[in-house]
Design a protein around this motif. Structure first.
Motif, PDB file in Angstrom:
ATOM      1  N   ASN A 303       2.249   9.076   6.544  1.00 49.88           N
ATOM      2  CA  ASN A 303       3.621   9.218   7.038  1.00 49.88           C
ATOM      3  C   ASN A 303       3.806   8.598   8.414  1.00 49.88           C
ATOM      4  N   VAL A 304       2.803   8.740   9.279  1.00 45.25           N
ATOM      5  CA  VAL A 304       2.893   8.086  10.586  1.00 45.25           C
ATOM      6  C   VAL A 304       2.971   6.572  10.407  1.00 45.25           C
ATOM      7  N   VAL A 305       2.104   6.033   9.578  1.00 46.78           N
ATOM      8  CA  VAL A 305       2.083   4.588   9.338  1.00 46.78           C
ATOM      9  C   VAL A 305       3.378   4.137   8.678  1.00 46.78           C
ATOM     10  N   ALA A 306       3.927   4.953   7.775  1.00 50.27           N
ATOM     11  CA  ALA A 306       5.166   4.596   7.083  1.00 50.27           C
ATOM     12  C   ALA A 306       6.340   4.446   8.037  1.00 50.27           C
ATOM     13  N   GLU A 307       6.282   5.125   9.184  1.00 52.40           N
ATOM     14  CA  GLU A 307       7.351   4.983  10.174  1.00 52.40           C
ATOM     15  C   GLU A 307       7.454   3.551  10.698  1.00 52.40           C
ATOM     16  N   PHE A 308       6.343   2.816  10.657  1.00 51.44           N
ATOM     17  CA  PHE A 308       6.299   1.486  11.267  1.00 51.44           C
ATOM     18  C   PHE A 308       6.090   0.370  10.243  1.00 51.44           C
ATOM     19  N   TYR A 309       5.698   0.732   9.023  1.00 52.12           N
ATOM     20  CA  TYR A 309       5.481  -0.257   7.971  1.00 52.12           C
ATOM     21  C   TYR A 309       6.321   0.157   6.762  1.00 52.12           C
ATOM     22  N   PRO A 310       7.544  -0.374   6.655  1.00 48.16           N
ATOM     23  CA  PRO A 310       8.481   0.109   5.638  1.00 48.16           C
ATOM     24  C   PRO A 310       8.038  -0.118   4.202  1.00 48.16           C
ATOM     25  N   ASN A 311       7.050  -0.996   3.972  1.00 51.78           N
ATOM     26  CA  ASN A 311       6.571  -1.190   2.606  1.00 51.78           C
ATOM     27  C   ASN A 311       5.663  -0.057   2.139  1.00 51.78           C
ATOM     28  N   ILE A 312       5.276   0.838   3.064  1.00 50.82           N
ATOM     29  CA  ILE A 312       4.491   2.015   2.692  1.00 50.82           C
ATOM     30  C   ILE A 312       5.438   3.215   2.659  1.00 50.82           C
ATOM     31  N   PRO A 313       5.615   3.853   1.497  1.00 51.88           N
ATOM     32  CA  PRO A 313       6.551   4.986   1.415  1.00 51.88           C
ATOM     33  C   PRO A 313       5.974   6.238   2.054  1.00 51.88           C
ATOM     34  N   SER A 314       6.844   7.062   2.620  1.00 54.51           N
ATOM     35  CA  SER A 314       6.417   8.353   3.143  1.00 54.51           C
ATOM     36  C   SER A 314       6.235   9.324   1.985  1.00 54.51           C
ATOM     37  N   VAL A 315       5.453  10.375   2.219  1.00 57.66           N
ATOM     38  CA  VAL A 315       5.149  11.339   1.163  1.00 57.66           C
ATOM     39  C   VAL A 315       5.268  12.752   1.721  1.00 57.66           C
ATOM     40  N   ALA A 316       5.398  13.716   0.829  1.00 56.77           N
ATOM     41  CA  ALA A 316       5.399  15.120   1.240  1.00 56.77           C
ATOM     42  C   ALA A 316       3.989  15.522   1.669  1.00 56.77           C
ATOM     43  N   ASP A 318       1.928  18.123   1.366  1.00 57.62           N
ATOM     44  CA  ASP A 318       1.751  19.359   0.613  1.00 57.62           C
ATOM     45  C   ASP A 318       0.311  19.612   0.184  1.00 57.62           C
ATOM     46  N   GLY A 319      -0.612  18.702   0.565  1.00 51.22           N
ATOM     47  CA  GLY A 319      -2.006  18.891   0.192  1.00 51.22           C
ATOM     48  C   GLY A 319      -2.308  18.610  -1.265  1.00 51.22           C
ATOM     49  N   ILE A 320      -1.378  17.968  -1.974  1.00 52.54           N
ATOM     50  CA  ILE A 320      -1.564  17.666  -3.399  1.00 52.54           C
ATOM     51  C   ILE A 320      -1.539  16.153  -3.585  1.00 52.54           C
ATOM     52  N   TYR A 321      -2.608  15.591  -4.095  1.00 50.75           N
ATOM     53  CA  TYR A 321      -2.707  14.144  -4.304  1.00 50.75           C
ATOM     54  C   TYR A 321      -2.045  13.814  -5.643  1.00 50.75           C
ATOM     55  N   GLY A 322      -0.721  13.738  -5.612  1.00 52.54           N
ATOM     56  CA  GLY A 322       0.057  13.472  -6.803  1.00 52.54           C
ATOM     57  C   GLY A 322       0.451  12.008  -6.913  1.00 52.54           C
ATOM     58  N   PRO A 323       1.353  11.684  -7.851  1.00 48.75           N
ATOM     59  CA  PRO A 323       1.771  10.289  -8.060  1.00 48.75           C
ATOM     60  C   PRO A 323       2.358   9.639  -6.804  1.00 48.75           C
ATOM     61  N   ALA A 324       3.130  10.399  -6.018  1.00 50.65           N
ATOM     62  CA  ALA A 324       3.746   9.813  -4.822  1.00 50.65           C
ATOM     63  C   ALA A 324       2.681   9.411  -3.801  1.00 50.65           C
ATOM     64  N   THR A 325       1.678  10.266  -3.612  1.00 55.56           N
ATOM     65  CA  THR A 325       0.592   9.925  -2.679  1.00 55.56           C
ATOM     66  C   THR A 325      -0.190   8.727  -3.200  1.00 55.56           C
ATOM     67  N   LYS A 326      -0.458   8.712  -4.493  1.00 59.75           N
ATOM     68  CA  LYS A 326      -1.175   7.579  -5.076  1.00 59.75           C
ATOM     69  C   LYS A 326      -0.389   6.283  -4.869  1.00 59.75           C
ATOM     70  N   ASN A 327       0.924   6.321  -5.081  1.00 63.74           N
ATOM     71  CA  ASN A 327       1.745   5.115  -4.907  1.00 63.74           C
ATOM     72  C   ASN A 327       1.717   4.632  -3.465  1.00 63.74           C
ATOM     73  N   ALA A 328       1.725   5.574  -2.509  1.00 65.07           N
ATOM     74  CA  ALA A 328       1.659   5.183  -1.097  1.00 65.07           C
ATOM     75  C   ALA A 328       0.306   4.545  -0.786  1.00 65.07           C
TER      76      ALA A 328
END
Length: 400
Positions: A303-316, A318-328
């Motif tokens: 999430n910190v990196v996503a603030e400065f690199y818009p091609n990396i999506p931010s994620v929740a 939540d401590g769960i390595y789900g599809p959104a974390t995998k996509n990031a």
């Protein structure tokens, strides 16, 4: 994400209550915060309820009120008060009402304790309803009493309604009401924390309003890029487009920032300022399906990196390595020229961390909170052993 509202949530010495709905022509009264909580609790719940139910409801009342104060919910809308007495918007407050003795004693014990989600800064917007004539996504007041009658303690009651990912912050500081606006217009040539806050707010708001240009780096220097972003913001929201951040522009930013992050909602995306701890070492490999504090660490850094690199999506976080974390992670690997398998192994972690470290070195608002054992920028002699992350609040694991 850097903090942009008051740095640390706090308990106000006094709180101003509007005795009606927000836009009504009603009286404003200022009372001490403990007296406010005692009044609301005496108005909302019954003193004959089980102590566990009383504690759970009082903590919800405190947390909701502190969220209103922390997010500057009403001042950012131009109102000269912190909360209303309208149950359609806030919590019931009856001027001059009598206070029940057992409720008063509990509030004296609990008034500087509040609920927050693990890893988030802001007090939880702990909404509640009576659970009979009105139902909601938050705590059911009568339901809490039923749980207490069945033997549930107050922590179990809170987890039942707000989820397992909450914790209690105890001994919160008590101080006078603090407003985030520094008290003077901020313009080109200014430097410091207030400028950083402007830059962070605009960068986050721009994710929902892409016509506002991103500011990079977030350096606390009010230069041409910041001025241009301020002017575009002012144009979009029908403010005088002079590039100067006065009271009106500042609080419009606060209003939008709180809104896009849902900071005043039970489903808040959350203000984060450190990854989770727990003393578990970072493993060699994390993949979809993993859970725990190591995953939360990865999500925080993403999430910190996503603030400065818009091609990396931010994620929740939540401590769960789900599809959104995998996509990031895949987006990070694509940008770094690594195999795009969505797995957080040593090479992917090194690529992610070095981006993060560059941001930390550039932007003073960030602090490097990664334990030395997981920092590839340190010599092996320093990167040994496990250093826990910064201190945590009391996690709701027991009633002790």
């Amino acid at each position: 994400m850097p903090e942009t509202l008051p740095i640390t949530p706090y308990v106000p010495q006094y709180i101003t209550v509007h005795l009606g709905s927000p836009g009504s022509n009603a009286e404003n009264v200022t009372v001490s915060f403990p007296d406010y909580v005692k009044n609301v609790a005496s108005s909302e719940i019954y003193p004959t309820w089980k102590p566990a139910a009383l504690r759970a409801n009082i903590l919800a009342i405190i947390s909701f009120a502190l969220n209103r104060v922390y997010t500057e919910f009403y001042p950012s809308r131009g109102y000269p008060f912190n909360i209303t007495s309208s149950t359609a918007y806030d919590q019931k407050f009856i001027k001059g009402r009598n206070i029940f003795e057992n409720i008063s004693q509990l509030v004296d014990e609990l008034f500087n304790t509040y609920i927050r989600r693990i890893g988030f800064v802001e007090p939880l917007a702990a909404k509640f309803c009576n659970g009979t004539t009105v139902t909601c996504d938050g705590l059911s007041q009568w339901g809490s009493q039923a749980l207490a009658e069945d033997g549930a303690d107050y922590l179990t009651i809170l987890r039942t309604y707000y989820g397992d990912n909450i914790e209690l912050v105890t001994n919160a500081p008590v101080m006078g009401i603090r407003y985030s606006y520094p008290g003077y217009p901020i313009r080109r040539g200014a430097t410091g924390e207030a400028v950083q806050r402007i830059q962070v707010m605009l960068n986050r708001i721009s994710q929902d309003y892409p016509a506002i240009p991103k500011i990079y780096p977030v350096d606390g220097i009010f230069g041409s890029a910041t001025e241009n972003a301020v002017k575009k913001f002012q144009q979009i929201f029908d403010l005088t487009a002079d590039g100067i951040v006065g009271n009106g522009t500042w609080y419009k930013m606060v209003f939008l920032y709180v809104g896009v992050l849902d900071l005043a909602e039970l489903i808040s995306q959350g203000q984060t300022y450190y990854p989770g701890s727990g003393g578990q070492p970072f493993p060699n490999v994390l993949a979809e399906g993993a859970r725990g504090d190591s995953v939360r660490t990865v999500q925080y850094v993403l999430n910190v990196v996503a603030e400065f690199y818009p091609n990396i999506p931010s994620v929740a976080i939540d401590g769960i390595y789900g599809p959104a974390t995998k996509n990031a992670v895949v987006a990070l690997q694509r940008m770094s020229g690594l195999p795009q398998d969505g797995i957080m192994g040593p090479n992917t972690w090194k690529a992610l961390y070095l981006l993060y470290a560059g941001i930390v070195d550039t932007v003073e608002t960030y602090t490097n909170v990664i334990p030395p054992a997981f920092r590839p920028d340190l010599p092996d002699s320093q990167a040994t052993g496990l250093t826990q992350f910064p201190g945590r609040a009391l996690t709701l694991g027991s009633a002790d």
